[in-house]
Each structure stands twice: as structure tokens, then as C-alpha cells.
Design a protein around this motif. Sequence first.
Motif, PDB file in Angstrom:
ATOM      1  N   ASN A  43       0.792  -1.232   0.000  1.00  0.00           N
ATOM      2  CA  ASN A  43       0.000   0.000   0.000  1.00  0.00           C
ATOM      3  C   ASN A  43       0.828   1.287   0.000  1.00  0.00           C
ATOM      4  OD1 ASN A  43      -2.762   1.034  -0.057  1.00  0.00           O
ATOM      5  ND2 ASN A  43      -2.231   1.946   1.921  1.00  0.00           N
ATOM      6  N   PRO A  44       1.989   1.346   0.676  1.00  0.00           N
ATOM      7  CA  PRO A  44       2.760   2.593   0.612  1.00  0.00           C
ATOM      8  C   PRO A  44       3.093   3.025  -0.818  1.00  0.00           C
ATOM      9  CG  PRO A  44       3.590   1.218   2.378  1.00  0.00           C
ATOM     10  CD  PRO A  44       2.596   0.375   1.617  1.00  0.00           C
ATOM     11  N   LYS A  45       3.183   2.078  -1.713  1.00  0.00           N
ATOM     12  CA  LYS A  45       3.495   2.365  -3.116  1.00  0.00           C
ATOM     13  C   LYS A  45       2.250   2.732  -3.921  1.00  0.00           C
ATOM     14  CE  LYS A  45       5.926   0.117  -6.993  1.00  0.00           C
ATOM     15  NZ  LYS A  45       6.598  -1.132  -7.419  1.00  0.00           N
ATOM     16  N   ARG A 145      -3.404  10.651  -3.497  1.00  0.00           N
ATOM     17  CA  ARG A 145      -3.603  10.067  -4.823  1.00  0.00           C
ATOM     18  C   ARG A 145      -3.295   8.570  -4.834  1.00  0.00           C
ATOM     19  NH1 ARG A 145       0.370  12.195  -9.383  1.00  0.00           N
ATOM     20  NH2 ARG A 145       1.656  10.456  -8.627  1.00  0.00           N
ATOM     21  N   THR A 146      -4.135   7.807  -5.518  1.00  0.00           N
ATOM     22  CA  THR A 146      -3.897   6.374  -5.698  1.00  0.00           C
ATOM     23  C   THR A 146      -3.201   6.134  -7.030  1.00  0.00           C
ATOM     24  OG1 THR A 146      -5.844   5.814  -4.387  1.00  0.00           O
ATOM     25  CG2 THR A 146      -4.999   4.113  -5.852  1.00  0.00           C
ATOM     26  N   ASN A 147      -2.246   5.190  -7.023  1.00  0.00           N
ATOM     27  CA  ASN A 147      -1.494   4.848  -8.223  1.00  0.00           C
ATOM     28  C   ASN A 147      -1.956   3.517  -8.803  1.00  0.00           C
ATOM     29  OD1 ASN A 147       0.224   7.132  -7.920  1.00  0.00           O
ATOM     30  ND2 ASN A 147       1.412   6.010  -6.392  1.00  0.00           N
ATOM     31  N   ASN A 148      -1.761   3.381 -10.091  1.00  0.00           N
ATOM     32  CA  ASN A 148      -2.119   2.145 -10.784  1.00  0.00           C
ATOM     33  C   ASN A 148      -1.031   1.099 -10.538  1.00  0.00           C
ATOM     34  OD1 ASN A 148      -2.590   0.122 -12.841  1.00  0.00           O
ATOM     35  ND2 ASN A 148      -3.822   1.642 -13.924  1.00  0.00           N
ATOM     36  N   ASP A 151       1.423   0.430 -13.390  1.00  0.00           N
ATOM     37  CA  ASP A 151       2.382   1.494 -13.686  1.00  0.00           C
ATOM     38  C   ASP A 151       2.022   2.667 -12.778  1.00  0.00           C
ATOM     39  OD1 ASP A 151       3.821   3.662 -14.646  1.00  0.00           O
ATOM     40  OD2 ASP A 151       3.410   3.261 -16.759  1.00  0.00           O
ATOM     41  N   ILE A 152       2.841   2.918 -11.772  1.00  0.00           N
ATOM     42  CA  ILE A 152       2.462   3.915 -10.760  1.00  0.00           C
ATOM     43  C   ILE A 152       2.464   5.340 -11.307  1.00  0.00           C
ATOM     44  CG2 ILE A 152       3.182   2.475  -8.820  1.00  0.00           C
ATOM     45  CD1 ILE A 152       5.700   4.242  -8.603  1.00  0.00           C
ATOM     46  N   THR A 153       2.951   5.554 -12.516  1.00  0.00           N
ATOM     47  CA  THR A 153       2.851   6.885 -13.121  1.00  0.00           C
ATOM     48  C   THR A 153       1.474   7.107 -13.724  1.00  0.00           C
ATOM     49  OG1 THR A 153       3.606   6.238 -15.344  1.00  0.00           O
ATOM     50  CG2 THR A 153       5.300   6.776 -13.703  1.00  0.00           C
ATOM     51  N   LYS A 154       0.645   6.069 -13.704  1.00  0.00           N
ATOM     52  CA  LYS A 154      -0.695   6.159 -14.282  1.00  0.00           C
ATOM     53  C   LYS A 154      -1.758   6.021 -13.195  1.00  0.00           C
ATOM     54  CE  LYS A 154       0.493   4.684 -18.944  1.00  0.00           C
ATOM     55  NZ  LYS A 154       1.893   5.058 -18.821  1.00  0.00           N
ATOM     56  N   THR A 155      -2.969   6.470 -13.518  1.00  0.00           N
ATOM     57  CA  THR A 155      -4.076   6.418 -12.566  1.00  0.00           C
ATOM     58  C   THR A 155      -4.825   5.085 -12.671  1.00  0.00           C
ATOM     59  OG1 THR A 155      -6.191   7.444 -11.927  1.00  0.00           O
ATOM     60  CG2 THR A 155      -5.594   7.572 -14.248  1.00  0.00           C
ATOM     61  N   PRO A 156      -5.385   4.598 -11.559  1.00  0.00           N
ATOM     62  CA  PRO A 156      -6.286   3.448 -11.615  1.00  0.00           C
ATOM     63  C   PRO A 156      -7.728   3.875 -11.888  1.00  0.00           C
ATOM     64  CG  PRO A 156      -5.963   4.052  -9.341  1.00  0.00           C
ATOM     65  CD  PRO A 156      -5.119   5.005 -10.163  1.00  0.00           C
ATOM     66  N   GLY A 157      -7.916   5.162 -12.173  1.00  0.00           N
ATOM     67  CA  GLY A 157      -9.250   5.652 -12.498  1.00  0.00           C
ATOM     68  C   GLY A 157     -10.017   6.160 -11.303  1.00  0.00           C
ATOM     69  N   ALA A 165      -7.481  -0.631  -7.601  1.00  0.00           N
ATOM     70  CA  ALA A 165      -6.050  -0.827  -7.374  1.00  0.00           C
ATOM     71  C   ALA A 165      -5.795  -1.848  -6.271  1.00  0.00           C
ATOM     72  CB  ALA A 165      -5.396   0.510  -7.015  1.00  0.00           C
ATOM     73  N   ALA A 166      -6.629  -1.832  -5.229  1.00  0.00           N
ATOM     74  CA  ALA A 166      -6.469  -2.778  -4.122  1.00  0.00           C
ATOM     75  C   ALA A 166      -6.700  -4.204  -4.590  1.00  0.00           C
ATOM     76  CB  ALA A 166      -7.436  -2.431  -2.984  1.00  0.00           C
ATOM     77  N   ILE A 167      -7.725  -4.415  -5.388  1.00  0.00           N
ATOM     78  CA  ILE A 167      -8.055  -5.759  -5.858  1.00  0.00           C
ATOM     79  C   ILE A 167      -7.018  -6.242  -6.878  1.00  0.00           C
ATOM     80  CG2 ILE A 167      -9.764  -7.113  -7.145  1.00  0.00           C
ATOM     81  CD1 ILE A 167     -11.910  -5.253  -5.838  1.00  0.00           C
ATOM     82  N   ALA A 168      -6.623  -5.378  -7.796  1.00  0.00           N
ATOM     83  CA  ALA A 168      -5.656  -5.768  -8.812  1.00  0.00           C
ATOM     84  C   ALA A 168      -4.311  -6.154  -8.213  1.00  0.00           C
ATOM     85  CB  ALA A 168      -5.467  -4.631  -9.818  1.00  0.00           C
ATOM     86  N   SER A 169      -3.944  -5.512  -7.105  1.00  0.00           N
ATOM     87  CA  SER A 169      -2.623  -5.742  -6.509  1.00  0.00           C
ATOM     88  C   SER A 169      -2.630  -6.778  -5.393  1.00  0.00           C
ATOM     89  CB  SER A 169      -2.063  -4.421  -5.972  1.00  0.00           C
ATOM     90  OG  SER A 169      -2.926  -3.860  -4.996  1.00  0.00           O
TER      91      SER A 169
END
Length: 473
Positions: A43-45, A145-148, A151-157, A165-169
Amino acid sequence: MQSTKDNPLFFFDAYTLAKLVKTKQLSPVEIVRTHLERIEAINPKINAIVQIADTAIETAQKAEDAVMKGEKLGALHGVPFTAKDSIDTAKVLTQRGSPIFQGRLPVQDATSVARLKNAGGILLAKTNLPEFSYWIESDNLLTGRTNNPWDITKTPGGSSGGESAAIASGMSPLGLGTDLAISVRGPAAQTGISSLKATLGRIPMTGIWPRTPRKFWNVGPMARSIRDLELAYNDLLGPDPQDGNTINALVNIKKENFSKFQPLRIGWMTGPGLGPVDKEVKSVVKQAAEALQSIGVYVEEVNIPALEKDFALEVFNELHVMEMKPEFRKATAGFPPEKIYKMAQTMLSAPDTSIEDYVEAGHAAERIKDGYWEFFQKYDAIITQVLPIPAYAHGMETFNIDGQIVDATYIQAATVPLNLTGLPGISMRFGTSREGLPINIQIVGSWNQEYKILHIASLLENLRSVPNLHPDL
């Protein structure tokens, strides 16, 4: 099913976890602890989780005791789930992504949360969102802000970007998001998971803010498998006396055996009427249609003329801003601008729709609904894009889509027709971009036909060939 390096426990789906709990092969305590450890590590990432439910381990221990005592178990017994932070959770902070609601502690669960708990689910945590659930990126002044995870430079929407993002990771196997125009389907597409926006009123919105405009808001399950969506939907659906829209849930909800019927008839389209679309995304939609055709499903390319006559995104904008403004004004009254995120400020400062334009937009929405009704007299479902492009960089305000420059709201062009009409839709991954990002398709059914589109989605899930369904974190 044993946990392996390639498929660790935190990537098991809810269906598998529930089965392993019931057969005493896995302890609910072990499952919850594994996910809490994953949150601590990842989660920190990503910044998808904004609040842990303090009672998760205690609840898991009670769930384990029930298994050992041979008690009757619900469909989700011992399975952790997360919920977007606009959805009330008893004695767990629900702050709606805003300093205005900082420290808010609900006294009771939203109906959707209560129903997952009644099925044996264990609330694990709350997930990030844009302020007031109002934008296509999950960023706010309170929890950031939440990261994708791809690719953390992109948004998860947005607005259910923290949930996706939580489910995907692997921080959660199952979750609840809300959807005003895109918000469970778009984030699912940007992170490669699955989600369901049911027919308006099938799942109660009780205990979720904002409640206006009620005719567009939905709450729905998000997960990594289609069978998990169905598992959750079975327990989420049904009328609620506190939500008048749930009269729709009184319609016969019996699951049918579609294999007994004549072959499904499915149309596919990427436009016109759905805005510009990237060629890569178009190709994935076509591939999904061809995959169904390869197993004997009748498939053809179609169009819906009503979507060309009235552009749904413009119609939606004419209607929803006027209906949301009073609630937003009430919530923000007396607070300085620095306490209000930019998207709410933008909406509040937008010019009011004239009464003539508002009425005409209402008529246009009905014409679009009529167009879909005509379509569904001939077809069982339609397959479209969810988003016109794969996941994009944080903070983008315009996009070049197939050579056309459009503003960021165009991301919603293929999803918002379902909110205008109340139709159900599923977002599921079927392809991968050149950059290695997920590309989802949208399966749209007629009103109250959730089980039919879940069936079609399950067929496609078995047909897809998508390597690396999980991001490497």
C-alpha cells in the motif's frame, strides 16, 4: 488449491477462498492476516487503502470458530472484502475523500456492506476515491492520490480507483464501488479486474453518499473473476425499504440455464455514438466478438442510431450537474476553498443548465432508452469498449484519441449511456496494450438481465488468452 509463488494466497479469488474455508483447508484468520501483510507491504506504493477495519482479525476468529462448530455458513464465509470510502461502515471511518468529513464515524453499515457481512464476508479496509466520488481519478486533499499497480505513473481511475487498485494488486479479493457514470467499470478497465454495474435499483444505495441524482447512482461488486461478481451479486441484490429505486429488485431474479435456450445473439460496436476510440481498443472488442463466434454464438457488428442522434455524454452533463449541485453546496457551505478539491469547485462553478435545456435533456435520455429497447428486441447483449484508451497518466485533462483531441470527460462516453438508461453492464479484461496495460471490454444487457451478461462474461473469461493477469509488484 495450494498457494504458490506464481499464484500466492492473496491472488486467490473469493470463490476459491470461500470453498477452502468451508472444507477447513484454510483458516479465515490466515486469509485476513495474509491480506493485511500484503497491504502493509504494497500500500505505501499504491495508496489504495485509507483505513483498516480494526476488528478484521477478531471477526475472522469468530468466522473460524463457526467453521469448527459446524454452523451454517454463508456464501462468503471467511472471505475479506473492502469498500470504497463513500460507503458507510459501522465504527470504521468513512470520510468521503474530503477534509470536510474528516473523522466521520458511521453508526451503521450501508445495506450493501451489511449484506456482504451477512453472507460471511469480513470487512478488511476502506479504499481511496476522489472527493465526493466525483472524478475519473482517485485523488483528494485528505488521503491523497492512488497509483495504478501496473504502472504507478498512471491512474487506476475514478471514482472507485482505490478499490480497483487494491483488488488488482492482491490487497483485497473482493470489493464494493459506486458508479455515477463510469466509476466501477472504468477503474476495473484501468487495472484489468472485473466489475458489475447492475440495473438501477437492483442493489440498494442506502448508506452511500451522495444520494443524488438517485436515477444515475449505482453500487456494485468489483473482483478478479466473473464468478466472484456473481457470488457477491447474489447476496447484494434485493429490495430495501429505504431506497425506493429498489422496486426493480422485485422483478423475478431467478438464474436461468442459458444453455437450454436458442443460441445467444450478440452485437458488437465501438461507435459511432460512443466517441473516438483507440485502434488498439477497437481491436480487442472485435477479438472478443470473434471469440464468441468461434464457439457458435451468433455475433454481428451493429449500431444503435439513438446514440448517434443524442450523444449520451452531453445529455448526462446537462442533467447530472444541475441535480448534484444542491447537495454539494450544502456539504461545502461555510468551508474555505482550500478545504474543497478542484473537481467539486469546478462543478459548483459551472453555469446552470436552463430549464428548457434540462427538460430537453430528459427527453433525449428517454430517446436513448428507447433505442436500447429496440436493440434488445433482436439481441441478448452488446459488446463495446469500456474506455477509449488504456490507463493514462495522472492529471491529464485532454486526450488524443485516434487523432482527435478531446477533454477528459470523454473517457466516460461508452459507460455513461448505461447510467442514463439504467442498463446493466460488466467490465472485464480481454486484451493487453502494446505497453503491457490491461484492456477491458464492456458487456451490456437488457434491464434486469444481470445473470445473462454474467453468463456471457464467463464464456469470454474461458476464451481469453491474457498473460500476466496480475501486476508484478
